[in-house]
Write a protein that holds these residues in place. Structure first.
Motif, PDB file in Angstrom:
ATOM      1  N   GLY A 192       0.806  -1.211   0.000  1.00 58.99           N
ATOM      2  CA  GLY A 192       0.000   0.000   0.000  1.00 58.99           C
ATOM      3  C   GLY A 192       0.839   1.261   0.000  1.00 58.99           C
ATOM      4  N   ALA A 193       1.927   1.265   0.771  1.00 64.62           N
ATOM      5  CA  ALA A 193       2.784   2.448   0.829  1.00 64.62           C
ATOM      6  C   ALA A 193       3.380   2.768  -0.540  1.00 64.62           C
ATOM      7  N   ALA A 194       3.722   1.702  -1.291  1.00 65.01           N
ATOM      8  CA  ALA A 194       4.313   1.914  -2.618  1.00 65.01           C
ATOM      9  C   ALA A 194       3.250   2.203  -3.676  1.00 65.01           C
ATOM     10  N   GLU A 195       2.121   1.500  -3.605  1.00 68.28           N
ATOM     11  CA  GLU A 195       1.101   1.607  -4.656  1.00 68.28           C
ATOM     12  C   GLU A 195       0.148   2.772  -4.436  1.00 68.28           C
ATOM     13  N   TRP A 196      -0.287   2.980  -3.192  1.00 68.18           N
ATOM     14  CA  TRP A 196      -1.289   3.999  -2.899  1.00 68.18           C
ATOM     15  C   TRP A 196      -0.694   5.288  -2.341  1.00 68.18           C
ATOM     16  N   GLY A 197       0.553   5.199  -1.880  1.00 69.23           N
ATOM     17  CA  GLY A 197       1.166   6.355  -1.242  1.00 69.23           C
ATOM     18  C   GLY A 197       0.929   6.419   0.249  1.00 69.23           C
ATOM     19  N   ILE A 198       0.074   5.522   0.779  1.00 68.19           N
ATOM     20  CA  ILE A 198      -0.181   5.417   2.220  1.00 68.19           C
ATOM     21  C   ILE A 198      -0.228   3.938   2.581  1.00 68.19           C
ATOM     22  N   PRO A 199       0.292   3.543   3.757  1.00 68.29           N
ATOM     23  CA  PRO A 199       0.311   2.123   4.108  1.00 68.29           C
ATOM     24  C   PRO A 199      -1.051   1.550   4.492  1.00 68.29           C
ATOM     25  N   TRP A 200      -1.987   2.429   4.876  1.00 68.81           N
ATOM     26  CA  TRP A 200      -3.281   1.937   5.363  1.00 68.81           C
ATOM     27  C   TRP A 200      -4.376   2.938   5.024  1.00 68.81           C
ATOM     28  N   ASP A 201      -5.557   2.429   4.672  1.00 68.68           N
ATOM     29  CA  ASP A 201      -6.719   3.284   4.404  1.00 68.68           C
ATOM     30  C   ASP A 201      -7.813   2.902   5.389  1.00 68.68           C
ATOM     31  N   TRP A 202      -8.073   3.790   6.344  1.00 65.21           N
ATOM     32  CA  TRP A 202      -9.044   3.495   7.398  1.00 65.21           C
ATOM     33  C   TRP A 202     -10.485   3.503   6.889  1.00 65.21           C
ATOM     34  N   THR A 203     -10.708   3.919   5.660  1.00 65.46           N
ATOM     35  CA  THR A 203     -12.065   3.913   5.103  1.00 65.46           C
ATOM     36  C   THR A 203     -12.367   2.638   4.327  1.00 65.46           C
ATOM     37  N   ASP A 204     -11.346   1.780   4.115  1.00 64.68           N
ATOM     38  CA  ASP A 204     -11.541   0.566   3.331  1.00 64.68           C
ATOM     39  C   ASP A 204     -12.048  -0.567   4.231  1.00 64.68           C
ATOM     40  N   ILE A 205     -13.185  -1.146   3.879  1.00 61.85           N
ATOM     41  CA  ILE A 205     -13.823  -2.160   4.728  1.00 61.85           C
ATOM     42  C   ILE A 205     -12.967  -3.404   4.864  1.00 61.85           C
ATOM     43  N   ARG A 206     -12.450  -3.918   3.740  1.00 59.64           N
ATOM     44  CA  ARG A 206     -11.688  -5.167   3.808  1.00 59.64           C
ATOM     45  C   ARG A 206     -10.445  -5.025   4.675  1.00 59.64           C
ATOM     46  N   LEU A 207      -9.724  -3.941   4.519  1.00 54.55           N
ATOM     47  CA  LEU A 207      -8.526  -3.754   5.326  1.00 54.55           C
ATOM     48  C   LEU A 207      -8.846  -3.795   6.809  1.00 54.55           C
ATOM     49  N   ASN A 208      -9.906  -3.122   7.192  1.00 53.00           N
ATOM     50  CA  ASN A 208     -10.217  -3.006   8.611  1.00 53.00           C
ATOM     51  C   ASN A 208     -10.829  -4.266   9.197  1.00 53.00           C
ATOM     52  N   THR A 209     -11.663  -4.977   8.445  1.00 52.71           N
ATOM     53  CA  THR A 209     -12.222  -6.226   8.976  1.00 52.71           C
ATOM     54  C   THR A 209     -11.138  -7.287   9.110  1.00 52.71           C
ATOM     55  N   PHE A 210     -10.200  -7.311   8.162  1.00 54.96           N
ATOM     56  CA  PHE A 210      -9.105  -8.284   8.281  1.00 54.96           C
ATOM     57  C   PHE A 210      -8.206  -7.934   9.462  1.00 54.96           C
ATOM     58  N   ALA A 211      -7.963  -6.643   9.663  1.00 54.19           N
ATOM     59  CA  ALA A 211      -7.166  -6.227  10.815  1.00 54.19           C
ATOM     60  C   ALA A 211      -7.856  -6.628  12.117  1.00 54.19           C
ATOM     61  N   MET A 212      -9.172  -6.520  12.155  1.00 60.81           N
ATOM     62  CA  MET A 212      -9.916  -6.924  13.350  1.00 60.81           C
ATOM     63  C   MET A 212      -9.786  -8.423  13.604  1.00 60.81           C
ATOM     64  N   LEU A 213      -9.780  -9.223  12.545  1.00 61.07           N
ATOM     65  CA  LEU A 213      -9.576 -10.669  12.699  1.00 61.07           C
ATOM     66  C   LEU A 213      -8.194 -10.961  13.286  1.00 61.07           C
ATOM     67  N   THR A 214      -7.186 -10.252  12.786  1.00 61.04           N
ATOM     68  CA  THR A 214      -5.830 -10.457  13.290  1.00 61.04           C
ATOM     69  C   THR A 214      -5.734 -10.029  14.751  1.00 61.04           C
ATOM     70  N   LEU A 215      -6.367  -8.921  15.090  1.00 58.63           N
ATOM     71  CA  LEU A 215      -6.379  -8.467  16.481  1.00 58.63           C
ATOM     72  C   LEU A 215      -7.139  -9.445  17.378  1.00 58.63           C
ATOM     73  N   LEU A 216      -8.182 -10.065  16.839  1.00 60.63           N
ATOM     74  CA  LEU A 216      -8.913 -11.078  17.593  1.00 60.63           C
ATOM     75  C   LEU A 216      -7.991 -12.246  17.934  1.00 60.63           C
ATOM     76  N   SER A 217      -7.205 -12.694  16.959  1.00 54.31           N
ATOM     77  CA  SER A 217      -6.251 -13.770  17.210  1.00 54.31           C
ATOM     78  C   SER A 217      -5.234 -13.361  18.268  1.00 54.31           C
ATOM     79  N   LEU A 218      -4.763 -12.118  18.188  1.00 53.69           N
ATOM     80  CA  LEU A 218      -3.808 -11.627  19.191  1.00 53.69           C
ATOM     81  C   LEU A 218      -4.440 -11.641  20.578  1.00 53.69           C
ATOM     82  N   PHE A 219      -5.685 -11.202  20.665  1.00 54.13           N
ATOM     83  CA  PHE A 219      -6.399 -11.207  21.945  1.00 54.13           C
ATOM     84  C   PHE A 219      -6.535 -12.623  22.494  1.00 54.13           C
TER      85      PHE A 219
END
Length: 231
Positions: free
Chosen positions: A102-129
């Motif tokens: 994302g940092a190379a392609e979009w110019g930013i590493p993360w887009d907080w408005t993108d649904i897929r990015l955030n739901t996947f991050a929540m899954l990863t955080l769930l595993s961490l929890f």
């Protein structure tokens, strides 16, 4: 059979390494018209298989959590433990490689408005929890039920993540495999297939080994508690 998990894990790691090497040295590059940063696209061969492996881990986590909560099967709890650890490992692989892309392609590493990015991050955080929570809490029925409940309800994020770009394609690209909208060069598809198979083998081996390790940990804790009662 006792070494099956280790053998599969080693084979999966070897295949994952081969995938990364083929992606950077053999698979053809995309055109500048298709991507802003064609070279960064090559991380796709690591990013997509790790995402697939993470989703597989989250699905197995749901199975283990559900079977423990309703059936009290010991193997199901061990599956819960191993799958949460596998989901955390592959989820972090996917998130880290995705931020690099994302940092190379979009110019930013993360887009907080993108649904897929955030739901996947929540899954990863769930595993961490689940991983940290289990290690910080004493083992018991109530503890297992609590974490199993999170494992069951957290699974709702899996189909939401899968269909997110089909419903709300904001920044994350839509599917390019098995759809009429997207297509891959045959060499690209081959490398991606090798990656998907390798990561699947890796996850299976990791979970087999993880379940065996969880069994040994629980047995050790049981023996320790019995010893403490005697003294």
């Amino acid at each position: 059979m006792k070494r099956l998990g280790e053998v599969l894990t080693l084979a999966g790691l070897t295949g994952a390494g081969l995938t990364l090497w083929l992606g950077f040295t053999w698979a053809p590059s995309v055109t500048i018209e298709a991507f802003e940063s064609p070279e960064a696209q090559k991380i796709f061969y690591w990013h997509v298989p790790s995402a697939w492996a993470a989703m597989l881990s989250f699905s197995l986590l749901f199975i283990g959590s559900t079977m423990w909560f309703f059936k009290r099967n010991q193997w199901a709890w061990r599956l819960h433990v191993a799958s949460s650890e596998a989901g955390l490992a592959t989820g972090l692989m996917c998130v880290v490689s995705g931020t690099i892309w994302g940092a190379a392609e979009w110019g930013i590493p993360w887009d907080w408005t993108d649904i897929r990015l955030n739901t996947f991050a929540m899954l990863t955080l769930l595993s961490l929890f689940l991983v940290l929570g289990r290690r910080s809490q004493p083992d018991g029925i109530e503890t297992r039920d609590t974490f199993s409940t999170f494992g069951m309800y957290g699974f709702l994020l899996v189909p939401l993540t899968y269909f997110a770009t089909r419903i709300w394609q904001i920044r994350h690209p839509g599917p390019v495999v098995g759809t009429s909208e997207g297509s891959l060069n045959s060499d690209m598809g081959l490398v991606l297939l090798i990656g998907a198979i390798s990561f699947t083998i890796l996850i299976i081996g990791h979970i087999i080994s993880g379940m065996r390790l969880a069994h040994l940990e629980l047995r050790f804790e049981d023996l320790t508690s019995k010893y403490e009662e005697l003294i």
